[in-house]
Design a protein around this motif. Structure first.
Motif, PDB file in Angstrom:
ATOM      1  N   ASP A  49       0.836  -1.207   0.000  1.00 50.92           N
ATOM      2  CA  ASP A  49       0.000   0.000   0.000  1.00 50.92           C
ATOM      3  C   ASP A  49       0.866   1.252   0.000  1.00 50.92           C
ATOM      4  O   ASP A  49       0.599   2.220  -0.724  1.00 50.92           O
ATOM      5  CB  ASP A  49      -0.912   0.015   1.234  1.00 50.92           C
ATOM      6  CG  ASP A  49      -1.878  -1.145   1.229  1.00 50.92           C
ATOM      7  OD1 ASP A  49      -2.448  -1.449   0.161  1.00 50.92           O
ATOM      8  OD2 ASP A  49      -2.043  -1.778   2.291  1.00 50.92           O
ATOM      9  N   VAL A  50       1.910   1.226   0.836  1.00 49.01           N
ATOM     10  CA  VAL A  50       2.797   2.390   0.974  1.00 49.01           C
ATOM     11  C   VAL A  50       4.253   1.926   0.897  1.00 49.01           C
ATOM     12  O   VAL A  50       4.647   0.977   1.575  1.00 49.01           O
ATOM     13  CB  VAL A  50       2.565   3.129   2.317  1.00 49.01           C
ATOM     14  CG1 VAL A  50       3.524   4.312   2.459  1.00 49.01           C
ATOM     15  CG2 VAL A  50       1.118   3.612   2.426  1.00 49.01           C
ATOM     16  N   CYS A  51       5.037   2.603   0.063  1.00 45.79           N
ATOM     17  CA  CYS A  51       6.472   2.330  -0.035  1.00 45.79           C
ATOM     18  C   CYS A  51       7.227   3.479   0.624  1.00 45.79           C
ATOM     19  O   CYS A  51       7.098   4.640   0.198  1.00 45.79           O
ATOM     20  CB  CYS A  51       6.907   2.227  -1.499  1.00 45.79           C
ATOM     21  SG  CYS A  51       6.043   0.963  -2.425  1.00 45.79           S
ATOM     22  N   VAL A  52       7.979   3.172   1.671  1.00 44.63           N
ATOM     23  CA  VAL A  52       8.798   4.174   2.348  1.00 44.63           C
ATOM     24  C   VAL A  52      10.225   3.998   1.828  1.00 44.63           C
ATOM     25  O   VAL A  52      10.880   3.002   2.126  1.00 44.63           O
ATOM     26  CB  VAL A  52       8.742   4.018   3.887  1.00 44.63           C
ATOM     27  CG1 VAL A  52       9.615   5.061   4.565  1.00 44.63           C
ATOM     28  CG2 VAL A  52       7.291   4.135   4.377  1.00 44.63           C
ATOM     29  N   LEU A  53      10.685   4.955   1.027  1.00 47.49           N
ATOM     30  CA  LEU A  53      11.936   4.799   0.283  1.00 47.49           C
ATOM     31  C   LEU A  53      12.987   5.817   0.704  1.00 47.49           C
ATOM     32  O   LEU A  53      12.719   7.026   0.721  1.00 47.49           O
ATOM     33  CB  LEU A  53      11.666   4.974  -1.228  1.00 47.49           C
ATOM     34  CG  LEU A  53      10.509   4.172  -1.839  1.00 47.49           C
ATOM     35  CD1 LEU A  53      10.327   4.553  -3.298  1.00 47.49           C
ATOM     36  CD2 LEU A  53      10.748   2.679  -1.688  1.00 47.49           C
ATOM     37  N   ASP A  54      14.168   5.325   1.005  1.00 48.81           N
ATOM     38  CA  ASP A  54      15.313   6.208   1.226  1.00 48.81           C
ATOM     39  C   ASP A  54      15.673   6.837  -0.112  1.00 48.81           C
ATOM     40  O   ASP A  54      15.603   6.184  -1.157  1.00 48.81           O
ATOM     41  CB  ASP A  54      16.493   5.385   1.766  1.00 48.81           C
ATOM     42  CG  ASP A  54      17.691   6.243   2.124  1.00 48.81           C
ATOM     43  OD1 ASP A  54      17.528   7.476   2.254  1.00 48.81           O
ATOM     44  OD2 ASP A  54      18.791   5.690   2.263  1.00 48.81           O
ATOM     45  N   ILE A  55      16.085   8.092  -0.099  1.00 49.82           N
ATOM     46  CA  ILE A  55      16.368   8.767  -1.366  1.00 49.82           C
ATOM     47  C   ILE A  55      17.657   8.261  -2.009  1.00 49.82           C
ATOM     48  O   ILE A  55      17.772   8.210  -3.229  1.00 49.82           O
ATOM     49  CB  ILE A  55      16.406  10.301  -1.181  1.00 49.82           C
ATOM     50  CG1 ILE A  55      16.122  11.003  -2.505  1.00 49.82           C
ATOM     51  CG2 ILE A  55      17.728  10.763  -0.584  1.00 49.82           C
ATOM     52  CD1 ILE A  55      15.725  12.445  -2.383  1.00 49.82           C
ATOM     53  N   GLU A  56      18.645   7.860  -1.198  1.00 46.75           N
ATOM     54  CA  GLU A  56      19.916   7.393  -1.744  1.00 46.75           C
ATOM     55  C   GLU A  56      20.146   5.948  -1.334  1.00 46.75           C
ATOM     56  O   GLU A  56      20.383   5.659  -0.164  1.00 46.75           O
ATOM     57  CB  GLU A  56      21.073   8.288  -1.278  1.00 46.75           C
ATOM     58  CG  GLU A  56      21.018   9.674  -1.892  1.00 46.75           C
ATOM     59  CD  GLU A  56      22.350  10.386  -1.890  1.00 46.75           C
ATOM     60  OE1 GLU A  56      23.272   9.963  -1.166  1.00 46.75           O
ATOM     61  OE2 GLU A  56      22.469  11.394  -2.608  1.00 46.75           O
ATOM     62  N   MET A  57      20.032   5.053  -2.330  1.00 51.57           N
ATOM     63  CA  MET A  57      20.248   3.619  -2.103  1.00 51.57           C
ATOM     64  C   MET A  57      21.052   3.055  -3.253  1.00 51.57           C
ATOM     65  O   MET A  57      21.069   3.635  -4.348  1.00 51.57           O
ATOM     66  CB  MET A  57      18.895   2.883  -2.050  1.00 51.57           C
ATOM     67  CG  MET A  57      18.032   3.197  -0.872  1.00 51.57           C
ATOM     68  SD  MET A  57      16.525   2.167  -0.901  1.00 51.57           S
ATOM     69  CE  MET A  57      15.630   2.877  -2.277  1.00 51.57           C
ATOM     70  N   PRO A  58      21.706   1.916  -3.038  1.00 52.54           N
ATOM     71  CA  PRO A  58      22.418   1.262  -4.144  1.00 52.54           C
ATOM     72  C   PRO A  58      21.458   0.811  -5.240  1.00 52.54           C
ATOM     73  O   PRO A  58      20.296   0.535  -4.981  1.00 52.54           O
ATOM     74  CB  PRO A  58      23.074   0.045  -3.475  1.00 52.54           C
ATOM     75  CG  PRO A  58      23.063   0.323  -2.010  1.00 52.54           C
ATOM     76  CD  PRO A  58      21.880   1.208  -1.763  1.00 52.54           C
ATOM     77  N   ASN A  59      21.968   0.743  -6.466  1.00 55.16           N
ATOM     78  CA  ASN A  59      21.275   0.215  -7.660  1.00 55.16           C
ATOM     79  C   ASN A  59      20.158   1.113  -8.182  1.00 55.16           C
ATOM     80  O   ASN A  59      20.174   1.496  -9.348  1.00 55.16           O
ATOM     81  CB  ASN A  59      20.762  -1.206  -7.421  1.00 55.16           C
ATOM     82  CG  ASN A  59      21.881  -2.186  -7.119  1.00 55.16           C
ATOM     83  OD1 ASN A  59      22.945  -2.111  -7.728  1.00 55.16           O
ATOM     84  ND2 ASN A  59      21.685  -3.078  -6.169  1.00 55.16           N
ATOM     85  N   LEU A  60      19.179   1.419  -7.364  1.00 50.53           N
ATOM     86  CA  LEU A  60      18.140   2.376  -7.760  1.00 50.53           C
ATOM     87  C   LEU A  60      17.901   3.317  -6.590  1.00 50.53           C
ATOM     88  O   LEU A  60      17.728   2.868  -5.464  1.00 50.53           O
ATOM     89  CB  LEU A  60      16.821   1.658  -8.085  1.00 50.53           C
ATOM     90  CG  LEU A  60      16.668   0.942  -9.435  1.00 50.53           C
ATOM     91  CD1 LEU A  60      15.342   0.184  -9.448  1.00 50.53           C
ATOM     92  CD2 LEU A  60      16.725   1.917 -10.597  1.00 50.53           C
ATOM     93  N   THR A  61      17.872   4.617  -6.851  1.00 49.13           N
ATOM     94  CA  THR A  61      17.586   5.575  -5.774  1.00 49.13           C
ATOM     95  C   THR A  61      16.084   5.587  -5.501  1.00 49.13           C
ATOM     96  O   THR A  61      15.287   5.078  -6.306  1.00 49.13           O
ATOM     97  CB  THR A  61      18.026   6.999  -6.162  1.00 49.13           C
ATOM     98  OG1 THR A  61      17.172   7.473  -7.234  1.00 49.13           O
ATOM     99  CG2 THR A  61      19.481   7.032  -6.621  1.00 49.13           C
ATOM    100  N   GLY A  62      15.726   6.194  -4.390  1.00 53.49           N
ATOM    101  CA  GLY A  62      14.309   6.330  -4.070  1.00 53.49           C
ATOM    102  C   GLY A  62      13.544   7.087  -5.142  1.00 53.49           C
ATOM    103  O   GLY A  62      12.406   6.741  -5.482  1.00 53.49           O
ATOM    104  N   LEU A  63      14.180   8.109  -5.724  1.00 53.79           N
ATOM    105  CA  LEU A  63      13.518   8.900  -6.767  1.00 53.79           C
ATOM    106  C   LEU A  63      13.357   8.098  -8.053  1.00 53.79           C
ATOM    107  O   LEU A  63      12.322   8.187  -8.723  1.00 53.79           O
ATOM    108  CB  LEU A  63      14.318  10.179  -7.047  1.00 53.79           C
ATOM    109  CG  LEU A  63      14.284  11.230  -5.926  1.00 53.79           C
ATOM    110  CD1 LEU A  63      15.222  12.376  -6.236  1.00 53.79           C
ATOM    111  CD2 LEU A  63      12.866  11.760  -5.714  1.00 53.79           C
ATOM    112  N   GLU A  64      14.373   7.305  -8.394  1.00 51.35           N
ATOM    113  CA  GLU A  64      14.258   6.450  -9.587  1.00 51.35           C
ATOM    114  C   GLU A  64      13.157   5.413  -9.403  1.00 51.35           C
ATOM    115  O   GLU A  64      12.394   5.118 -10.332  1.00 51.35           O
ATOM    116  CB  GLU A  64      15.604   5.769  -9.869  1.00 51.35           C
ATOM    117  CG  GLU A  64      16.661   6.718 -10.415  1.00 51.35           C
ATOM    118  CD  GLU A  64      18.067   6.131 -10.422  1.00 51.35           C
ATOM    119  OE1 GLU A  64      18.914   6.654 -11.159  1.00 51.35           O
ATOM    120  OE2 GLU A  64      18.323   5.152  -9.682  1.00 51.35           O
TER     121      GLU A  64
END
Length: 201
Positions: A49-64
């Protein structure tokens, strides 16, 4: 029950968030992952339902990831969490149509309340960041200049960038020179730093 996916590359913070959210009677953490690619695979299969994403992560960023979710027209709500109060990042997040954008130093109660609000269709931006929405700074760099600076940031030399982008070394130097002028700095490293700080890379 609100089904939440946590994507955060710092294990201690991810574990703490998972533990705290698990105390909420209406929230279930269905997965916690450490990088963007694992998050994307999980999101496609489980549709949280909800994805809580860090903005800077390996492989794919939160924004990507947010952009992929939007392009795939998935029903998941997206919340970005970040330590960076950068207007460029916030603008990118708004362009990706995320529902929440929070600084990591917000109280846990604020995060929990935001999860409930975005589930109801509301949009939430950290109070300290709300003002930056009205101070949008235009990115003076064009796509080529951004691409070249991104490769400089990754540690590539002019020669390597030339081969990667299929451009002459002279053309690469011209892009770097105009980037340096536009950002009013003295070196390519400074240009990378300024563009990164503003969330343009």
């Amino acid at each position: 029950m609100i089904r939440v996916l946590l994507a955060e590359d710092q294990q201690m913070l991810r574990g703490a968030l998972n533990s705290l959210l698990s105390f909420e009677p209406d929230i279930e953490v269905i997965a916690e992952v450490s990088d963007g690619l694992k998050a994307w695979e999980y999101i496609q299969h489980e549709l949280p339902d909800v994805c809580v994403l860090d903005i800077e992560m390996p492989n794919l960023t939160g924004l990507e990831l947010a952009e992929k979710i939007r392009q795939a027209n998935l029903p998941c709500k997206v919340m970005i969490v970040t330590t960076f109060a950068r207007p460029g990042y916030l603008q990118k997040a708004m362009d990706c149509e995320v529902q929440g954008y929070l600084l990591k130093d917000e109280p846990i109660d604020y995060l929990i309340e935001t999860i409930r609000k975005v589930m109801k269709g509301e949009k939430v931006v950290s109070r300290d960041l709300a003002a930056t929405l009205f101070m949008k700074e235009q990115n003076p760099l064009n796509e080529r200049e951004i691409a070249v600076l991104q490769l400089v940031k990754e540690g590539l030399s002019t020669n390597e960038i030339s081969k990667k982008l299929f451009l002459t070394k002279g053309t690469i130097r011209n892009y770097l020179s105009t980037s340096i002028q536009k950002l009013q700095v003295e070196s390519r490293q400074q240009a990378v730093q300024v563009a990164s700080d503003k969330g343009w890379l």
